[in-house]
Design a protein around this motif. Structure first.
Motif, PDB file in Angstrom:
ATOM      1  N   ARG A 104       0.716   4.257  -2.831  1.00  0.00           N
ATOM      2  CA  ARG A 104       0.584   5.672  -2.474  1.00  0.00           C
ATOM      3  C   ARG A 104       1.714   6.495  -3.096  1.00  0.00           C
ATOM      4  O   ARG A 104       1.484   7.610  -3.612  1.00  0.00           O
ATOM      5  CB  ARG A 104       0.606   5.825  -0.963  1.00  0.00           C
ATOM      6  N   PRO A 123       0.815  -1.231   0.000  1.00  0.00           N
ATOM      7  CA  PRO A 123       0.000   0.000   0.000  1.00  0.00           C
ATOM      8  C   PRO A 123       0.842   1.271   0.000  1.00  0.00           C
ATOM      9  O   PRO A 123       0.455   2.275  -0.627  1.00  0.00           O
ATOM     10  CB  PRO A 123      -0.813  -0.121   1.299  1.00  0.00           C
ATOM     11  N   LEU A 159      -6.757  -4.806  -3.008  1.00  0.00           N
ATOM     12  CA  LEU A 159      -6.228  -3.631  -3.692  1.00  0.00           C
ATOM     13  C   LEU A 159      -5.395  -4.056  -4.898  1.00  0.00           C
ATOM     14  O   LEU A 159      -5.538  -3.491  -6.001  1.00  0.00           O
ATOM     15  CB  LEU A 159      -5.382  -2.807  -2.715  1.00  0.00           C
ATOM     16  N   LEU A 191      -7.271   5.788  -0.520  1.00  0.00           N
ATOM     17  CA  LEU A 191      -5.857   5.695  -0.132  1.00  0.00           C
ATOM     18  C   LEU A 191      -5.274   7.050   0.242  1.00  0.00           C
ATOM     19  O   LEU A 191      -4.524   7.178   1.209  1.00  0.00           O
ATOM     20  CB  LEU A 191      -5.039   5.110  -1.295  1.00  0.00           C
ATOM     21  N   LEU A 206      -1.983   2.996   6.504  1.00  0.00           N
ATOM     22  CA  LEU A 206      -1.660   2.178   5.328  1.00  0.00           C
ATOM     23  C   LEU A 206      -0.791   0.981   5.710  1.00  0.00           C
ATOM     24  O   LEU A 206      -0.894  -0.093   5.107  1.00  0.00           O
ATOM     25  CB  LEU A 206      -0.939   3.028   4.279  1.00  0.00           C
TER      26      LEU A 206
END
Length: 817
Positions: free
Chosen positions: A192, A188, A238, A219, A227
């Motif tokens: 990002r 994650p 995801l 997000l 996260l």
């Protein structure tokens, strides 16, 4: 399967401690060899023979054959100095004798020499590997194992399949689980970062995910901490949504995303964190921790080093008095992490600690995971069950494939009088809630080395380490098939191991009536051994004491033996423990018959285990050793041979034989160290009188004492027969102790002698000792009669061997010097 069949199952499933099934093994191996040669000859039978009979008559051929036979003969001779791992007498290490099916399967697979890196070159052994993992997944309660071919849309939606594969052993299996966990947990942050740095993929920051607390949020609105704590399923979801989005667009966009994604796989851990923190200086990422019990295997430090986290990021949590991870310590540490915003990559539980065979409370760890998730922290739960994973084969399943609740199990399996404590069974029935599991078939699977296994509850996580090779065929719909090497740490993997594992479980299923019977036999044997050791040492007052480090719950047991008088220091206790171990370890002797029973040793840090040792050793001894950073050496047994419960002879059961031998060795080493063979002046030697019918007989007690230089250096041993005892009455005042060697066939006469010594010769009963090599033949209670004369019960030494009696006698007499 009936109890009669399952109880005898191991007798058909192994070569046998004495090679009892050698004829069957020979027939099977010969059949395998002939069948393989037939296969070779019939593959394009018109092809020419490239080794003809004339080649076999050449000097070079003869020379090679002769040298091979000579070299093989030499190797076979040297191998006979190896540890006899097949024998019930081997109770030292986590090693086992391969089962017959596993052995024959390995030999068969070896001849075909398949490589399970890709189904293209090993189609059958890959199928057999999958069949074995289907059984493993069912044993631990994981979802249905991955099919050979996936449904058409499986790669872009969640499918309830588990995944796993064979590897070389537990170290590699644990490493791969850690590698995947690292990449999954950091994914994650990578998304990002790519959304922040690349306009083309900025929209990915708007993807919504489910947080640890259950809310849905884009997000871009989540902090680094949140996260870093997305649930595992949320991270794989995801990944699948991004994959589906890219799959609907041009291939170039998918390629560009892969190139732009600054994942830890591509950049390396240090570079990835540096890039991320540059992009988000006000919300930086921190190096995550991995939590594990202090009873962990040493491979975890190596693996933390290899994945770039570093050994310092591995935090050891204390264990309870059963050497299991303390869940309250885990809870406390996780709350500290929440307060300090310290990310936790994962928590490792252990089923079968290397030293003690202990089972961590997985059910309580999962309860902690649920609780801290409500507070915003999540972690990957990996179970290192390399040693004890096959314990799960003892637990029955429902028709739906779920574990039967421990509350519904028979009392002989779970409960205070059962084979396992109820909470151990609860832990085993929680294996299906972990994210990944390591199990070693080459340990309790009775399969030859090298055979490790790693399983994952969700097969989607394998994408986190996928690497393709352009020269190997691959199918995007491949399940457990196609190019397997893209999802495994090791490339080449021997197909022989897959055949071995498959045939082993095909013949002995991983169920309570199959493999579970082998495990039950071993646990029962360990319980019998523990009871025998307690009886052997507990029945001897005033000499040696058994100090269990823990009460054994599965197949291993760690303990110490110490003088009953007490432990003066850890250093002196370690020295004594090592002397005992030296007499019961493999040291390359030419004649392996010199090994009676084999056990092992291990070492713990006194400071780390002070809370466990406080009821075992004196407080001052623990404190001194902890201050000096000392380790404590433990003796260790590990019972993995299902034949140990079958050993019952006139000389006693297997457990009694081990306990007797260990006691004799420990007593011999104690006597040898306490009584150095250094001559002393006669005036300083302790005078004793041994009374027996024939003091100069071959088995006379006095004869043993007089021929032991360690004894005569410290004791003035005198002897006489009962017939002349009264004539020597005047000399009795010259001795400090009188030892009466009882004749089991004439107990009444022995009691008359004892009574005369006390009543007429005025020998203080405290200084009267009696030695016998058997109970009285007429059933007379000699011990009770001697006690009535005032002789303390500890002064009666009853042993089957005169030599052991002599050792125990001098230990007691030493306390009087």
């Amino acid at each position: 399967m009936s109890d009669d069949r399952s109880d005898a199952l191991h007798k058909a499933a192994f070569l046998g401690p004495k090679g009892e099934n050698a004829d069957e093994l020979e027939r099977l191996l010969l059949e395998v060899l002939r069948d393989h040669v037939f296969w070779r000859r019939n593959f394009h039978p018109r092809d020419p023979r490239l080794i003809d009979e004339r080649d076999k008559r050449t000097e070079a051929f003869d020379d090679m054959s002769a040298r091979l036979r000579d070299e093989l003969s030499q190797i076979l001779a040297e191998l006979k100095r190896a540890a006899p791992l097949y024998s019930p007498r081997q109770v030292a290490h986590i090693v086992s004798d391969p089962s017959l099916p596993a052995f024959v399967g390995y030999f068969a697979g070896l001849l075909y020499n398949q490589n399970n890196v890709v189904a293209e070159v090993s189609p059958e052994t890959v199928r057999e590997e999958r069949a074995y993992f289907k059984a493993l997944a069912e044993m631990v309660g994981y979802p249905t194992f991955l099919p050979e071919t996936l449904p058409r849309d499986a790669r872009t939606r969640r499918s309830a399949y588990s995944w796993g594969h064979l590897c070389s052993g537990g170290t590699v299996a644990n490493l791969e689980a850690l590698w995947i966990a690292r990449n999954i947990r950091l994914y994650p942050l990578a998304v990002r970062l790519v959304a922040e740095d690349t306009d083309e993929f900025a929209s990915f920051a708007d993807l919504e995910v489910t947080t640890a607390t259950g809310e849905r949020a884009p997000l871009r609105t989540l902090s680094t901490w949140r996260l870093s704590n997305l649930p595992i399923d949320a991270i794989t979801d995801l990944h699948l949504r991004i994959k589906a989005t890219l799959g609907d667009g041009p291939p170039k966009r998918a390629h560009d995303f892969q190139e732009a994604l600054p994942s830890v796989r591509k950049a390396g851990l240090a570079s990835f964190l540096l890039q991320y923190n540059r992009a988000f200086p006000d919300d930086p990422a921190r190096l995550p921790k991995v939590l594990i019990s202090q009873a962990t295997h040493y491979c975890w430090q190596k693996n933390m080093d290899l994945v770039g986290l570093g050994a310092d990021a591995l935090e050891h949590l204390p264990v309870d008095d059963r050497i299991r991870l303390n869940p309250e310590a885990l809870r406390e540490r996780l709350h500290e992490c929440i307060e300090n915003r310290q990310p936790v990559l994962g928590v490792v539980s252990i089923v079968g600690t290397t030293e003690e065979g202990a089972i961590d409370p997985l059910h309580e760890i999962e309860a902690v995971r649920d609780d801290v998730s409500d507070e915003g922290l999540t972690f990957w739960h990996h179970c290192d069950a390399a040693f004890g994973g096959f314990f799960a084969s003892m637990i029955p399943k429902t028709e739906e494939g779920d574990f039967v609740s421990p509350a519904w199990l028979d009392g002989d399996l779970a409960g205070p009088d059962g084979l396992l404590p109820t909470d151990d069974v609860e832990a085993l029935t929680t294996l299906n809630e972990t994210d990944s599991i390591t199990i070693d078939p080459h340990k309790f699977g009775y399969v030859p080395y090298p055979a490790g296994a790693v399983l994952f509850r969700d097969y989607h996580v394998r994408d986190a380490i996928a690497y393709k090779a352009p020269y190997l065929a691959d199918d995007d719909r491949a399940g457990f098939g196609g190019f397997l090497g893209q999802w495994t740490l090791e490339g080449s993997r021997p197909g022989a191991v897959a055949v071995s594992c498959y045939l082993s479980q095909a013949m002995v299923p991983l169920t309570p009536d199959g493999h579970g019977r082998f495990i039950r036999n071993c646990i029962e044997a360990n319980q019998d051994l523990f009871a025998a050791l307690q009886n052997r040492f507990g029945a001897r007052d005033g000499e040696l004491e058994l100090l269990p480090f823990h009460r054994p719950e599965t197949v291993a047991f760690c303990f110490m033996v110490a003088p009953e008088s007490g432990v003066e220091s850890v250093a002196s206790l370690n020295a004594y423990t090592n002397r005992v171990w030296q007499q019961m370890t493999v040291d390359g002797r030419e004649d392996i018959n010199q090994y009676d029973f084999l056990l092992s040793r291990t070492e713990i840090d006194v400071a780390d285990y002070a809370h466990v040792l406080e009821d075992i050793l004196p407080a001052g001894v623990i404190e001194e050793a902890a201050d000096n950073d000392e380790g404590l050496t433990l003796l260790r047994t590990c019972l993995m041979n299902p034949f140990q419960t079958d050993w019952n002879t006139e000389d006693g059961s297997f457990a009694e034989r081990v306990a007797d031998f260990l006691y004799d060795v420990a007593l011999e080493e104690y006597v040898g160290h306490t009584f150095p063979a250094v001559p002393r002046p006669d005036t300083e030697r302790h005078p004793i009188l041994v009374v027996e019918q024939t003091p100069r007989a071959q088995e006379g007690l006095a004869r043993y004492l007089e021929h032991d230089e360690k004894v005569i250096a410290h004791f003035d041993v005198r002897s006489c027969s009962a017939a002349v005892l009264k004539d020597r009455q005047a000399h009795l005042s010259d001795v400090r102790d009188v030892v009466l060697h009882l004749d089991p066939s004439a107990p009444s006469q022995a009691l008359r002698i004892a009574r005369w010594l006390v009543d007429e010769a005025n020998i203080d009963p405290e200084h009267l000792l009696a030695v016998s090599t058997a109970e009285a033949e007429d059933g007379m209670d000699v011990s009770g009669a001697l006690t009535k004369l005032g002789m303390p019960p500890r002064n009666l030494i009853l042993e089957s061997e005169v030599l052991t009696s002599a050792r125990r006698l001098v230990v007691q007499l030493n306390g009087r010097r």
